[in-house]
Scaffold this motif. Sequence first.
Motif, PDB file in Angstrom:
ATOM      1  N   ARG A 197     116.197 -66.035  11.598  1.00 37.64           N
ATOM      2  CA  ARG A 197     116.276 -64.404  11.960  1.00 37.64           C
ATOM      3  C   ARG A 197     116.459 -63.445  10.856  1.00 37.64           C
ATOM      4  NH1 ARG A 197     118.549 -62.148  17.550  1.00 37.64           N
ATOM      5  NH2 ARG A 197     118.051 -60.073  17.330  1.00 37.64           N
ATOM      6  N   TRP A 198     116.951 -64.056   9.802  1.00 41.07           N
ATOM      7  CA  TRP A 198     117.115 -63.177   8.645  1.00 41.07           C
ATOM      8  C   TRP A 198     115.731 -62.813   8.152  1.00 41.07           C
ATOM      9  CZ3 TRP A 198     121.488 -61.097   6.880  1.00 41.07           C
ATOM     10  CH2 TRP A 198     121.620 -60.361   5.720  1.00 41.07           C
TER      11      TRP A 198
ATOM     12  N   THR B 205     112.768 -63.031  10.173  1.00 39.37           N
ATOM     13  CA  THR B 205     111.956 -62.367  11.062  1.00 39.37           C
ATOM     14  C   THR B 205     112.554 -60.894  11.176  1.00 39.37           C
ATOM     15  OG1 THR B 205     113.516 -63.302  12.588  1.00 39.37           O
ATOM     16  CG2 THR B 205     111.256 -64.256  12.223  1.00 39.37           C
ATOM     17  N   ASP B 206     113.909 -60.828  10.972  1.00 39.74           N
ATOM     18  CA  ASP B 206     114.202 -59.260  11.229  1.00 39.74           C
ATOM     19  C   ASP B 206     113.601 -58.535   9.894  1.00 39.74           C
ATOM     20  OD1 ASP B 206     115.953 -59.593  13.175  1.00 39.74           O
ATOM     21  OD2 ASP B 206     117.834 -59.637  11.978  1.00 39.74           O
ATOM     22  N   TYR B 207     113.130 -59.092   8.846  1.00 38.07           N
ATOM     23  CA  TYR B 207     112.514 -58.363   7.608  1.00 38.07           C
ATOM     24  C   TYR B 207     111.146 -58.406   8.112  1.00 38.07           C
ATOM     25  CZ  TYR B 207     110.413 -57.451   3.334  1.00 38.07           C
ATOM     26  OH  TYR B 207     109.719 -56.842   2.154  1.00 38.07           O
TER      27      TYR B 207
ATOM     28  N   LEU C   5     109.802 -58.077  10.942  1.00 39.25           N
ATOM     29  CA  LEU C   5     109.550 -57.071  11.800  1.00 39.25           C
ATOM     30  C   LEU C   5     109.595 -55.603  11.078  1.00 39.25           C
ATOM     31  CD1 LEU C   5     111.399 -58.121  14.948  1.00 39.25           C
ATOM     32  CD2 LEU C   5     109.048 -58.035  14.770  1.00 39.25           C
ATOM     33  N   LYS C   6     110.480 -55.246  10.097  1.00 35.81           N
ATOM     34  CA  LYS C   6     110.421 -54.149   9.305  1.00 35.81           C
ATOM     35  C   LYS C   6     109.021 -54.044   8.695  1.00 35.81           C
ATOM     36  CE  LYS C   6     115.138 -53.793   8.629  1.00 35.81           C
ATOM     37  NZ  LYS C   6     116.286 -53.731   7.571  1.00 35.81           N
TER      38      LYS C   6
ATOM     39  N   TYR D 162     114.432 -60.646  22.183  1.00 36.40           N
ATOM     40  CA  TYR D 162     113.805 -60.883  20.724  1.00 36.40           C
ATOM     41  C   TYR D 162     112.493 -61.586  20.794  1.00 36.40           C
ATOM     42  CZ  TYR D 162     114.232 -61.252  15.571  1.00 36.40           C
ATOM     43  OH  TYR D 162     114.518 -61.160  14.309  1.00 36.40           O
TER      44      TYR D 162
END
Length: 511
Positions: free
Chosen positions: A138-139, A141-143, A145-146, A214
């Motif tokens: 997730r660390w 994929t959060d990026y 997505l940005k 998510y």
Amino acid sequence: MAAYSSISPVFVFLCLFSLFFICNGYPFHHNNPYRGFHRHSRFAAHNYRDALSKSILFFEGQRSGKLPPNQRINWRRDSGLSDGSDLRVDLVGGYYDAGDNVKFGFPMAFTTTMLSWSVIEFGGLMHEELQHAKQAVRWATDYLLKATAHPDTIYVQVGDAQKDHACWERPEDMDTPRSVFKVDRNNPGTEVAAETAAALAAASMVFRRSDNAYSRILMNRAIRVFEFADKYRGSYSDGLKSYVCPFYCSYSGYQDELLWGAAWLHRATRNPMYLKYIERNGQVLGASEEDFTFGWDNKHVGARILLSKSFLVQRMPALHEYKSHSDNFICSLIPGAPFSTAQYTPGGLLFRMSDSNMQYVTSTSFLLLTYAKYLKRSRMTVSCGGTIITAKTLRTIAKKQVDYLLGSNPKKMSYMVGYGPRFPQRIHHRGASLPSIAKHPQKIQCSAGFDFLNTEAPNPNVHVGAIVGGPDLHDMYPDERNDYEQSEPTTYTNAPLVGALAYLAHSFGQL
């Protein structure tokens, strides 16, 4: 006692000799292609559970951005908090790929795909480490997505690599330009876009049960990004050559990423349109069947193994050729077998390249264990020139590679930092080699950092779980900080090992 007095000592010796070889799994035939790959017992040579925990912990030391309260690597602090501001976008977060302070989107996406695949195949065996593995995914994929927030645009790099490499400084101190580079309709980057789509699709499967909302966000973004990758074709190494080369140029072209991305979308969505895409384009996107390198640049072998599952387990006849292609890859690895092309060190380590060879060891080990899983479920084997290779043989070879990495090698050294009594002390890594903020709160300037690079003293910060590039063709490892080819760790080396260690920890216990 008298009843045994007539037994020949030679006979007793031969019986014990035979028993030794039978127990160790060596057939007597002198042409046996698996000599050296002895059968392992249920008892572990290594503490795979401990190694698994450390292989995941490594990713916390590679984090960029605002660190969370539960951060376990305490010699790291927040960094890159203004990333993206050059173009007025939020690109805070993600991972530094190796021992530098640049965020390269291409290897980061591949790391994410392989971490996700590790969880998909072996997450059920990770127990308490599963949540840590999912946090590592997730660390990233959060990026991602940005980086893909704007349609038909992907921000693929933060930081000027040339200028970053001219300094040796902590990520918390870095004052080199945080330049932002992107691909779009006018300057396409099919390979990085398709790999990003693969990462988002694979990760959507990781969160499907635990966070379905998510997961849907990831899946929808993956679909959109893949459409962009396929519609606007071109290599990002062309438009961004002076910024991404020679660090992460795409040497294999973008065809492998299109096949890889479509394969992941097919698996994640089960939408028949992706199967049709693969059927229609597979021959064009495929490479030579002798192309057996799998890593951040070349995905052909990985795509074949992934697609072979649909044929082996789900019985999709349209994908039968990928089973044959995967078998060819397996045959290339078996020492002494027909069609074997792989090179091994005298100590038994798979050797493909002098630069960061261990990434190929970990990725190949993962593919072997994953393909073994598919073969066992389908009750099928591999035939190498008439020699039958079973799932058990693949697991034996993978275990031998992982055991070598963990210390069963001529130097009796673990190539994972923090694991075992002897491991590399001088890895090529800025944050690990410079005093932490807690110990040295004053800023260490760009050129001043080179004093720490060039010292022979051990790194002040133990980067637990980091896997170095590894020994050379002769099993030699100098443990020198300046030798980045052998001493630098990377996220994409660790990612596939996470899955391999989960399987070994489950199947062979621990000390």
